[in-house]
Each structure stands twice: as structure tokens, then as C-alpha cells.
Write a protein that holds these residues in place. Structure first.
Motif, mmCIF file in Angstrom:
data_model
loop_
_atom_site.group_PDB
_atom_site.id
_atom_site.type_symbol
_atom_site.label_atom_id
_atom_site.label_comp_id
_atom_site.label_asym_id
_atom_site.label_seq_id
_atom_site.Cartn_x
_atom_site.Cartn_y
_atom_site.Cartn_z
ATOM 1 N N PHE A 19 -25.235 22.623 -4.982
ATOM 2 C CA PHE A 19 -24.213 23.315 -4.325
ATOM 3 C C PHE A 19 -23.824 24.367 -5.213
ATOM 4 C CE2 PHE A 19 -23.061 19.157 -1.925
ATOM 5 C CZ PHE A 19 -23.811 19.823 -0.725
ATOM 6 N N HIS A 20 -23.825 24.193 -6.520
ATOM 7 C CA HIS A 20 -23.130 25.004 -7.433
ATOM 8 C C HIS A 20 -23.865 26.535 -7.170
ATOM 9 C CE1 HIS A 20 -21.769 27.270 -10.738
ATOM 10 N NE2 HIS A 20 -22.921 27.261 -11.526
ATOM 11 N N LYS A 21 -24.978 26.495 -6.855
ATOM 12 C CA LYS A 21 -25.904 27.909 -6.529
ATOM 13 C C LYS A 21 -25.753 28.483 -5.199
ATOM 14 C CE LYS A 21 -29.361 26.478 -9.933
ATOM 15 N NZ LYS A 21 -30.531 25.857 -10.029
ATOM 16 N N ALA A 22 -25.208 27.386 -4.264
ATOM 17 C CA ALA A 22 -25.451 27.820 -2.908
ATOM 18 C C ALA A 22 -24.216 28.824 -2.632
ATOM 19 C CB ALA A 22 -25.313 26.591 -1.939
ATOM 20 N N LYS A 23 -24.844 29.590 -1.450
ATOM 21 C CA LYS A 23 -23.669 30.705 -0.876
ATOM 22 C C LYS A 23 -23.028 29.966 0.037
ATOM 23 C CE LYS A 23 -26.560 34.884 -1.913
ATOM 24 N NZ LYS A 23 -27.444 35.767 -1.108
ATOM 25 N N ASN A 24 -21.778 30.638 0.354
ATOM 26 C CA ASN A 24 -20.765 30.117 1.295
ATOM 27 C C ASN A 24 -20.453 28.712 1.253
ATOM 28 O OD1 ASN A 24 -20.804 32.497 2.892
ATOM 29 N ND2 ASN A 24 -22.963 31.969 3.811
ATOM 30 N N LEU A 25 -20.313 28.328 -0.172
ATOM 31 C CA LEU A 25 -19.977 26.856 -0.226
ATOM 32 C C LEU A 25 -19.129 26.793 -1.558
ATOM 33 C CD1 LEU A 25 -21.867 23.685 0.464
ATOM 34 C CD2 LEU A 25 -20.849 24.001 -2.043
ATOM 35 N N HIS A 26 -17.891 26.041 -1.463
ATOM 36 C CA HIS A 26 -17.203 25.900 -2.797
ATOM 37 C C HIS A 26 -17.257 24.621 -3.157
ATOM 38 C CE1 HIS A 26 -12.906 26.149 -4.371
ATOM 39 N NE2 HIS A 26 -13.696 26.256 -5.473
ATOM 40 N N LEU A 27 -17.828 24.121 -4.148
ATOM 41 C CA LEU A 27 -17.851 22.857 -4.689
ATOM 42 C C LEU A 27 -16.614 22.752 -5.556
ATOM 43 C CD1 LEU A 27 -19.076 20.199 -5.460
ATOM 44 C CD2 LEU A 27 -20.125 21.194 -7.615
ATOM 45 N N LYS A 28 -15.350 22.074 -4.992
ATOM 46 C CA LYS A 28 -14.039 22.071 -5.518
ATOM 47 C C LYS A 28 -13.904 21.004 -6.553
ATOM 48 C CE LYS A 28 -10.407 23.107 -3.031
ATOM 49 N NZ LYS A 28 -9.435 23.205 -1.872
ATOM 50 N N GLN A 29 -14.498 20.000 -6.682
ATOM 51 C CA GLN A 29 -14.362 18.691 -7.528
ATOM 52 C C GLN A 29 -15.523 17.857 -7.515
ATOM 53 O OE1 GLN A 29 -10.981 16.341 -6.330
ATOM 54 N NE2 GLN A 29 -10.078 16.502 -8.620
ATOM 55 N N VAL A 30 -15.810 17.271 -8.814
ATOM 56 C CA VAL A 30 -16.479 16.066 -8.993
ATOM 57 C C VAL A 30 -15.701 14.823 -9.386
ATOM 58 C CG1 VAL A 30 -18.546 15.063 -10.010
ATOM 59 C CG2 VAL A 30 -18.654 17.413 -9.132
ATOM 60 N N TYR A 31 -15.749 13.735 -8.758
ATOM 61 C CA TYR A 31 -14.962 12.526 -9.148
ATOM 62 C C TYR A 31 -16.343 11.435 -9.748
ATOM 63 C CZ TYR A 31 -13.854 7.408 -8.980
ATOM 64 O OH TYR A 31 -13.745 6.366 -9.458
ATOM 65 N N THR A 32 -15.952 10.961 -10.772
ATOM 66 C CA THR A 32 -16.644 9.879 -11.176
ATOM 67 C C THR A 32 -15.764 9.037 -12.209
ATOM 68 O OG1 THR A 32 -18.785 8.959 -12.265
ATOM 69 C CG2 THR A 32 -17.664 10.967 -13.447
ATOM 70 N N ARG A 33 -16.078 7.670 -12.409
ATOM 71 C CA ARG A 33 -15.398 6.671 -12.916
ATOM 72 C C ARG A 33 -15.386 7.118 -14.590
ATOM 73 N NH1 ARG A 33 -17.039 1.044 -11.118
ATOM 74 N NH2 ARG A 33 -18.998 2.031 -11.162
#
Lengths: 251, 251
Positions: free
Chosen positions: A20-34
Motif C-alpha cells: 500500500f505504501h508504494k501504491a498509487k491512489n491510496l493513502h495508508l493513514k495509520q497502522v495499529y498494533t498492540r
């Protein structure tokens, strides 16, 4: 532009983040993990959090945690109209417990963290409650993939069982082959080309037509000789599979 | 320059003729088969015959006929010091009945006449009664191949059993996967990438370490759910393989 939040950071999530980081037309807004430490290296590319209460707004929330945790985690995503999907092959869409919209975003492959993943070769099995959300998932999948399938929860369950046969059980056949070779000082690598050929053949003819060997040609002398040479548990497996091949059509 | 006569014109022989014809340092002197019509198109490149009495002199006679026919055919090759080998994975070297020297020249792959064969990727499993003949077979194999193994008759028998597991039984797992998909309108092609990945993975880690899935992680809930959804014969296979994966080390 689709905005995405990924929840969890296991094998699948790890590779999705990268893609997703490399993808176009996509905004990876956040990653959650414990455990925030495992995602600290992601800070240059996206926001990270270990609190479900601090999730930002996004078009899609992708839950990629262990099967058992999906229900609980999804119940904590509170946004009224939030679109929450999971990435599991074996969990029903309706096990999602969020109040909003539900879906499934299941990339069908066996992932390990060490190995690079080429999503363009991986089938995405998608499901949603309505056509609009399904189209949203298709657009999302197309930002990193090419093989897109609409698969409902019942079909996905069956697909998962089929995957147990063609992946886990096939791998177990490899293990038995490996053990037999090992016991007799034969390098297992001698079988690599046969193994590859067998896996490719069924992309051109059906497995039924691809079958060869003593069971298929009813060569009972060879079958008896083989059984004599096997260990007890191998013997049982040999017998049941040989009979099943012989009865082919009745399955 | 090694001279060769090929006896038989089945799948293996067909591909060997083609490869030997193109090979350097090799003279394909003759091809024998009972029905001369099937080899008439070979006349421009080699001599053909349907009489074992008319075999010409050669360094190696390669018998590539059905397993059952090897003993009888070999008994008819009368040259006192003739070197006769067969190409079978499951027949003992000593089943050759010629008076002269004996050996095995076994290319381990699943052949079909329609499909081109790249012998450089195929393992040759070689056996002979003495070192000099073994070296001759190695030189012969190297004219068309690259992967050469010395495998005695006992090892070859075990290799053949292992091949039944990693080829015939694996293909049967594909068949069951295919049937399950078919019954539920899921395109089987969705599983192709998983199938390929599974077959490649074991070239990097042992099958034992490559194993994943419900049996490996003792996920009995999923296992029970799967069993409920299978047909009777699939059920039995699922159970015995699941238990075998669980007992892994005891095999």
C-alpha cells in the motif's frame, strides 16, 4: 484516492503495508498494533498507534489479526458508518462485530515475513454487504493486485478447505517423500523437477486427467510392493489414497 | 563419441530420440519398435527396425518399454558383451536378462508425448554393475542433461515410492481441491498461486518446517468444521492426513 487503516501487524498486514505504501491512489493513514515497538520503523511512512480509541477516519479499516481476535477487535471500531473488513480465509463476514459496514479482503496465499510478496500474482477474494462496498474493495485491491474475485462467505469456507488439501496436505505428501528419501540416502532434490511439473500440469489439464501412476493404472503388483516397504503410518496413507484414486469418479 | 540404440518408442523413448539427435558427441544409430509405422518419420535421422535380430552394434542399448516387457526384450539382445540399460524407475537392474553388462538410465520426470522436455532440468538416476560402465552412463547423460545422480536399485525403488507421494498423491489432493471448488462454483484457478508457492517453498526449507494450517497449529475447531462439510471419502482422507500431520515426528 482511497484511505486505509491497517489493524494488526502479522504476516499479511506486514506485506499489505509495504504494498500500500508504494501504491498509487491510496493513502495508508495509520497502522495499529498492540505492541507499538514492532511498527516504530513505519513512522516515516505512516502514523502508528497501539490504541484502538485513537484510530483516525478512513474509507476502509483492514483487520489483519488472528482469526480468534477478529470479533473482539472489530467490536472496538466504533465509527457508526465505518467500513471494516478482515483478511481471513476461514472467518465469516458476519463475525465482524462493528456497527457499520462489513466486508472481507482476503489475499489467498501462504505468507511469511521473510519472503517478498508479489501481489500482482495473488488472488484477492472479496466480499461485502452491498455492491457499492464491493466495488470499493475491488478498486482497493486493484491498487496493488490484478486477480480479483468475488467470493462469498460460504464459498470462501469451501475454498479454505480446498486450500488445506492443495497446500497443507500436499506439503505433508512432500514430507513423507522427504522422509523416505532421507531414510535411504537419496537426495530429496532429485524430486524437485517432478514436484514442480506436477504443480504446473494442472494449470493446463484437470487434475483428474493429469493423474498417472500405479493406482491410476491398477498396477496391483507395484502397489503391494510399495506397501511392504513403507512404515505403518505411511502404509495407511498409501492405502487410503490409492483406493481413493482407484474410485476416482465416486468421490 | 558414444553410439546408442533405443529399443521402444513410448513417451520416454520419444523424447530421448529427439534429444540424442541434437546432442553432440553422440551417435543415435538405430531405433527399434514393434510397429515400424510409428517410427517411419525418423528415417531421415536414424535407422529404424522392427526386428530385434537386426539390431546394429552400439556402446549402449537403451530399453524403454513397459516395465513388464523389460525382462523379455532384454533377453533377446544377444551380443555377448553388450551393455543394456532400461529407463524404468521401478524395475530392478537385475531384471535385465541379457548376457552382457547391465545398467539403468532413469530420467526422473513425468513425460507426455505432447509436451516438450528440457532434459537439462531433469535428474538422471544412473546405475551399472561396475564403475567403468557407470562413467559411460554419466558421459551419455551429460550429452543431454546436467543433473546426474548415482542411485542403486534399492534407492531407486524408494525414490519411486517417494515419487508416488509427491506426484500421484499430490495430484490427488489437487483433484479433491478441484472437486470442492467445482461443487461450490469457485474457480479452481484461484488456488494456482498457492499451489505453485507450496511446491517451490520446499526447495528452500524442509517440508516439515514449511507446514502450516489447522492440523499443524492444532486448531481443532476449524478441523471439526471442515470435516462436517466434506463428503464421506474426503472426510476419511482429511482425518488420516490431519492426524498424521499432528503426529508428525512419529512417522
Amino acid at each position: 484516492m482511497i484511505s486505509v487503516v491497517i489493524i494488526g501487524y502479522g504476516n499479511v498486514a506486514h506485506h499489505l503495508v509495504e504494498a500500500f505504501h508504494k501504491a498509487k491512489n491510496l493513502h495508508l493513514k495509520q497502522v495499529y498494533t498492540r505492541s507499538i515497538k514492532t511498527v516504530e520503523h513505519l513512522k516515516p511512512i505512516t502514523s502508528v498507534t497501539n490504541s484502538l480509541e485513537l484510530l483516525v477516519k478512513a474509507d476502509v479499516y483492514i483487520i489483519s489479526v488472528t482469526d480468534d481476535a477478529i470479533a473482539k477487535v472489530s467490536s472496538q471500531i466504533t465509527g457508526k458508518n465505518s467500513f471494516v473488513v478482515h483478511t481471513s480465509g476461514s472467518v465469516d463476514m458476519n463475525q465482524l462485530q462493528n456497527n457499520g459496514r462489513k466486508g472481507v479482503f482476503y489475499p489467498l496465499q501462504s505468507f511469511s515475513k521473510e519472503k517478498k510478496v508479489d501481489f500482482s500474482t495473488i488472488p484477492f477474494c472479496l466480499e461485502a454487504e452491498n455492491n457499492k462496498d464491493l466495488q470499493l474493495l475491488e478498486t482497493l485491491a486493484k491498487t496493488i493486485g490484478e486477480k480479483i474475485y468475488r467470493i462469498n462467505s460460504l464459498q470462501r469456507k469451501q475454498l479454505h478447505i480446498a486450500a488445506v488439501f492443495v497446500n497443507n496436505f500436499v506439503n505433508h505428501m512432500y514430507k513423507i517423500g522427504y522422509d523416505i528419501c532421507n531414510q535411504h540416502n537419496v537426495p530429496f532434490e532429485v524430486l524437485y523437477p517432478l514436484i514442480e511439473e506436477t504443480s504446473k500440469k494442472i494449470q493446463h489439464i484437470t487434475p483428474d486427467k493429469a493423474q498417472t501412476g500405479p493406482a491410476k493404472r491398477n498396477d496391483n503388483l507395484t502397489i503391494e510392493n510399495h506397501i511392504k516397504m513403507l512404515k505403518e503410518e505411511q502404509k495407511n496413507i498409501y492405502k487410503i489414497l490409492t483406493n481413493s484414486i482407484k474410485n476416482g469418479e465416486k468421490l
